[in-house]
Design a protein around this motif. Structure first.
Motif, PDB file in Angstrom:
ATOM      1  N   ASP A   1       7.303  11.192 -18.947  1.00  0.00           N
ATOM      2  CA  ASP A   1       8.352  11.780 -18.119  1.00  0.00           C
ATOM      3  C   ASP A   1       8.351  11.132 -16.740  1.00  0.00           C
ATOM      4  OD1 ASP A   1      10.321  13.413 -17.197  1.00  0.00           O
ATOM      5  OD2 ASP A   1       9.401  15.271 -17.914  1.00  0.00           O
ATOM      6  N   TYR A   2       9.012   9.963 -16.639  1.00  0.00           N
ATOM      7  CA  TYR A   2       8.882   9.163 -15.422  1.00  0.00           C
ATOM      8  C   TYR A   2       9.958   9.436 -14.375  1.00  0.00           C
ATOM      9  CZ  TYR A   2       5.496   6.434 -18.076  1.00  0.00           C
ATOM     10  OH  TYR A   2       4.407   6.035 -18.796  1.00  0.00           O
ATOM     11  N   ARG A   3      10.965  10.202 -14.722  1.00  0.00           N
ATOM     12  CA  ARG A   3      12.035  10.549 -13.771  1.00  0.00           C
ATOM     13  C   ARG A   3      12.526   9.314 -13.001  1.00  0.00           C
ATOM     14  NH1 ARG A   3       8.143  13.495 -10.868  1.00  0.00           N
ATOM     15  NH2 ARG A   3       6.836  12.229 -12.234  1.00  0.00           N
TER      16      ARG A   3
ATOM     17  N   TYR B   1       5.060   8.101 -11.276  1.00  0.00           N
ATOM     18  CA  TYR B   1       3.861   8.645 -11.908  1.00  0.00           C
ATOM     19  C   TYR B   1       2.709   8.587 -10.923  1.00  0.00           C
ATOM     20  CZ  TYR B   1       2.261   3.806 -12.712  1.00  0.00           C
ATOM     21  OH  TYR B   1       1.861   2.511 -12.557  1.00  0.00           O
ATOM     22  N   PHE B   2       1.686   9.419 -11.191  1.00  0.00           N
ATOM     23  CA  PHE B   2       0.526   9.450 -10.310  1.00  0.00           C
ATOM     24  C   PHE B   2      -0.644   8.789 -11.000  1.00  0.00           C
ATOM     25  CE2 PHE B   2       3.162  12.855  -8.737  1.00  0.00           C
ATOM     26  CZ  PHE B   2       3.058  12.696  -7.361  1.00  0.00           C
ATOM     27  N   TYR B   3      -1.086   7.722 -10.451  1.00  0.00           N
ATOM     28  CA  TYR B   3      -2.281   7.060 -10.970  1.00  0.00           C
ATOM     29  C   TYR B   3      -2.776   6.183  -9.829  1.00  0.00           C
ATOM     30  CZ  TYR B   3      -5.401   5.334 -14.588  1.00  0.00           C
ATOM     31  OH  TYR B   3      -6.511   5.048 -15.336  1.00  0.00           O
ATOM     32  N   PRO B   4      -4.096   6.123  -9.610  1.00  0.00           N
ATOM     33  CA  PRO B   4      -4.558   5.457  -8.387  1.00  0.00           C
ATOM     34  C   PRO B   4      -4.245   3.965  -8.307  1.00  0.00           C
ATOM     35  CG  PRO B   4      -6.403   6.216  -9.743  1.00  0.00           C
ATOM     36  CD  PRO B   4      -5.167   6.814 -10.315  1.00  0.00           C
ATOM     37  N   ASP B   5      -3.867   3.318  -9.458  1.00  0.00           N
ATOM     38  CA  ASP B   5      -3.590   1.886  -9.360  1.00  0.00           C
ATOM     39  C   ASP B   5      -2.226   1.606  -8.723  1.00  0.00           C
ATOM     40  OD1 ASP B   5      -1.770   2.423 -11.361  1.00  0.00           O
ATOM     41  OD2 ASP B   5      -2.828   1.304 -12.917  1.00  0.00           O
TER      42      ASP B   5
ATOM     43  N   LEU C   1       0.834  -1.209   0.000  1.00  0.00           N
ATOM     44  CA  LEU C   1       0.000   0.000   0.000  1.00  0.00           C
ATOM     45  C   LEU C   1       0.865   1.255   0.000  1.00  0.00           C
ATOM     46  CD1 LEU C   1      -2.849  -0.882   2.527  1.00  0.00           C
ATOM     47  CD2 LEU C   1      -3.044  -0.602   0.051  1.00  0.00           C
TER      48      LEU C   1
ATOM     49  N   ALA D   1      17.457   5.138  -9.252  1.00  0.00           N
ATOM     50  CA  ALA D   1      17.707   3.874  -8.552  1.00  0.00           C
ATOM     51  C   ALA D   1      16.978   3.885  -7.210  1.00  0.00           C
ATOM     52  CB  ALA D   1      19.201   3.683  -8.347  1.00  0.00           C
ATOM     53  N   CYS D   2      16.307   2.779  -6.894  1.00  0.00           N
ATOM     54  CA  CYS D   2      15.551   2.712  -5.641  1.00  0.00           C
ATOM     55  C   CYS D   2      16.528   2.562  -4.472  1.00  0.00           C
ATOM     56  CB  CYS D   2      14.589   1.525  -5.661  1.00  0.00           C
ATOM     57  SG  CYS D   2      13.662   1.399  -4.113  1.00  0.00           S
TER      58      CYS D   2
ATOM     59  N   LYS E   1      -1.744  11.628 -21.859  1.00  0.00           N
ATOM     60  CA  LYS E   1      -1.476  12.779 -21.007  1.00  0.00           C
ATOM     61  C   LYS E   1      -0.182  13.420 -21.492  1.00  0.00           C
ATOM     62  CE  LYS E   1      -1.693  10.304 -17.495  1.00  0.00           C
ATOM     63  NZ  LYS E   1      -1.623   9.099 -17.179  1.00  0.00           N
TER      64      LYS E   1
ATOM     65  N   ASP F   1       2.386  14.715 -20.228  1.00  0.00           N
ATOM     66  CA  ASP F   1       3.696  14.411 -19.646  1.00  0.00           C
ATOM     67  C   ASP F   1       3.821  12.929 -19.291  1.00  0.00           C
ATOM     68  OD1 ASP F   1       2.406  16.437 -17.002  1.00  0.00           O
ATOM     69  OD2 ASP F   1       2.031  14.311 -17.348  1.00  0.00           O
TER      70      ASP F   1
ATOM     71  N   VAL G   1     -10.639   0.984  -6.543  1.00  0.00           N
ATOM     72  CA  VAL G   1      -9.338   0.331  -6.710  1.00  0.00           C
ATOM     73  C   VAL G   1      -9.171  -0.841  -5.747  1.00  0.00           C
ATOM     74  CG1 VAL G   1      -6.888   0.738  -7.066  1.00  0.00           C
ATOM     75  CG2 VAL G   1      -8.463   2.651  -7.167  1.00  0.00           C
TER      76      VAL G   1
ATOM     77  N   ARG H   1      -6.173   8.891 -25.145  1.00  0.00           N
ATOM     78  CA  ARG H   1      -6.054  10.268 -24.651  1.00  0.00           C
ATOM     79  C   ARG H   1      -4.758  10.437 -23.866  1.00  0.00           C
ATOM     80  NH1 ARG H   1      -9.484  13.746 -20.339  1.00  0.00           N
ATOM     81  NH2 ARG H   1     -11.256  12.513 -20.955  1.00  0.00           N
TER      82      ARG H   1
END
Lengths: 100, 479
Positions: free
Chosen positions: B282-284, B92-96, B54, B287-288, B277, B279, B155, B275
């Motif tokens: 543009d995932y920027r 990226y911002f997406y609710p999934d 989460l 390294a985690c 978007k 941007d 979701v 459709r």
């Protein structure tokens, strides 16, 4: 690489991060980011051909766990903390467009 | 709309397709990639979730060793070099994706530079097969389920964090059929290695197709579109052909396609714009910092290679050689997992043509209790004329269900070949009892032939050989 970043670039990065900033803040952050980038540019100026790229500061690799199920959270308890829920799922404002 | 086939020309003369595929494969682990929540399709929504999947503050991901092992097995099965891998964050911002980034591999994927060999011998390059986590599942409310008109989105995060390998091909396929053959081959490799259950209909194997067109023989790469929401091999073929035709129409009308993601609409038989978007790309990536690198040792790779099961291409070649047929004629046997049995039966003396016929026509998936020895014995009995083809099928089914000795089974079922004299007598009686039908047969009405064969089968309880009865009837008619 120079340490310069334009106001437009900073505004773009802010919008990607969903940050709304004022014009004054844009000026402040652009100045600050220029300083950060100048510092990074000093590293870029060094001859580092013989140095391995470092993704992480720790001398660790292959930190793994066994594939065993651990109990999950209680759904009702989790959903109770969400702004909205429906049918056992999180309810969010309508998503615009496809997932990336 | 018709199905895709090579025989039908899809594009006008002078144009060819350029197809690359990205296949997301869910790995068959017990738990998710970075946490101990169950990786299980079809559970009640949000019952397999924890602070890690989460994306709650303070949680830390730890990779699942089985998922990493499966990913490396798949890499080796695809002929990739398995290299040190680094996890990155794709923002990226997406609710999934509740963390607001997907953990994936970007510049340093675990698997690179492999290939898949298709049954017709063509080799399709695999650019990379990297490890990443799956996203949650969104349901759009209102607007008839259409995203653009939705009033809210629900979701379910059960799927968020499920381990995936994304297999990326080179832009090397030229027809929809070739793309389908590639996906079928990849699916067979997944099943052979046990890395995934590879069910397209449950989404454990999801195919995105990158499609563009160009003048035949040119090596340019024109603007491509990425098609999503393809749920079957059939849809894959239809979607590719539709999209390629759309591109040719645009180019030939002094227009051009826009690079974008498009959605396959199965009912409408067309692709629609997703459709984009502005941007979206543009995932920027970076390294985690939470995940140390994956560094396979030489020993790990040697272990994977030495325990690799026989892969479809090798199995096709082995059966084609044993049976003396083309590799294309071995596909059904491989799909049914009967290639090993067929090779052994032929080695045990079974006639190759008869063995392949039974494998393709009279057996289903899995051999049950049928052994190569009993199969070979049955095929010999058939060749000697000791059993009719109907009786062979019955004995074969019994051998699969319960095993045993084919001769003993045939005897216990009363399957002794009827001698022709006995059949002659029966036929005489039938002709005497049914003069009208016999008259029609003599006049050339072949439909009544079935009536006589049926009556004889009934009288002999299926022991008669239909082919022999037909022969006897034709003989009489000529006399």
């Amino acid at each position: 690489m120079s340490g310069e970043i334009s106001r437009d670039e900073v505004a773009h990065v802010a919008s990607l991060a969903r940050l709304s900033i004022t014009d004054d803040e844009l000026t402040t952050f652009t100045d600050q980011l220029c300083v950060v980038l100048e510092t990074a540019a000093q590293l870029n100026a060094l001859d580092l051909d013989d140095v391995e790229p470092m993704a992480q500061p720790y001398p660790l690799a292959n930190v793994l766990r066994v594939d065993e199920i651990v109990p999950s959270l209680d759904r009702d308890e989790v959903l109770a903390q969400a702004p909205a829920a429906e049918d056992g799922r999180f309810r969010v404002p309508p998503a615009l467009g496809e997932a990336p | 709309m018709s199905d895709t086939t090579e025989t039908k020309q899809v594009l006008p003369d002078g144009w060819e397709m350029v197809i690359g595929l990205e296949v997301h494969v869910e790995l068959a682990t017990k738990t998710k990639l970075f946490c101990g929540c169950a990786n299980h399709f079809g559970d009640e929504p949000n019952t397999n979730i924890c602070p890690t999947c989460l994306g709650l503050p303070g949680s830390l991901p730890v990779p699942n060793e089985q998922a990493i092992h499966f990913a490396m097995v798949l890499g080796r099965a695809l002929g990739c070099s398995v290299e040190p891998g680094i996890f990155a964050r794709k923002n990226y911002f997406y609710p999934d994706m509740p963390k607001d980034y997907q953990t994936t591999q970007y510049e340093e994927p675990t698997n690179e530079h492999g290939a898949i060999t298709l049954p017709d011998g063509r080799v399709i390059a695999i650019e990379r097969a990297h490890i990443e986590e799956d996203t949650g599942k969104s349901t759009h409310l209102g607007g008839g389920g259409r995203i653009h008109d939705a009033t809210a989105t629900l979701v379910d995060y059960n799927r968020a964090g499920v381990p995936l390998v994304e297999v990326v091909s080179g832009p090397e396929m030229r027809t929809a059929d070739e793309a389908r053959a590639y996906v079928a081959e990849l699916r067979d490799i997944l099943l052979a290695t046990g890395v995934s259950d590879a069910r397209m209909e449950e989404g454990s194997m999801r195919v995105d197709a990158n499609v563009s067109v160009r003048p035949t023989g040119s090596d340019e790469l024109r603007t491509r579109c990425e098609i999503k929401n393809i749920n079957s091999l059939r849809s894959l073929g239809r979607a590719i052909n539709y999209e390629a035709r759309r591109h040719v129409d645009l180019w030939t009308n002094n227009d051009q396609p826009t690079q974008e993601t498009r959605h396959w609409d199965e009912e409408g038989g067309r692709t629609t714009s997703g459709r984009s978007k502005e941007d979206a790309e543009d995932y920027r990536y970076f390294a985690c910092p939470d995940l140390p690198p994956l560094v396979p040792t030489a020993e790990t790779i040697a272990d994977i290679d030495s325990s690799m099961p026989a892969l479809p291409a090798a199995r096709r070649a082995a059966l084609a050689e044993a049976a003396g047929v083309a590799e294309a004629d071995t596909l059904l046997a491989i799909e049914r997992g009967l290639d090993g049995l067929a090779c052994e039966t032929i080695a045990a003396g079974g006639d190759a043509t008869a063995v392949m016929k039974h494998v393709d026509q009279n057996l289903a998936e899995g051999q049950g209790k049928l052994t190569s020895a009993s199969f070979a014995a049955l095929v010999s009995m058939e060749a000697d004329g000791a059993l009719s083809s109907t009786q062979v099928k019955t004995v074969l089914a019994e051998l699969v269900a319960n095993g045993g000795d084919p001769a003993a089974i045939a005897a216990s079922m009363g399957f002794e070949a009827m001698d022709t004299g006995e059949l002659d007598g029966l036929l005489d009686q039938l002709i005497a009892d049914n003069p009208d039908e016999w008259g029609r047969f003599l006049e050339g009405d072949n439909k009544v032939q079935g009536f006589f064969v049926g009556q004889i089968m009934k009288a002999t309880q299926g022991k008669a050989d239909g082919k022999v009865v037909n022969q006897l009837m034709r003989q009489r008619a000529q006399d």
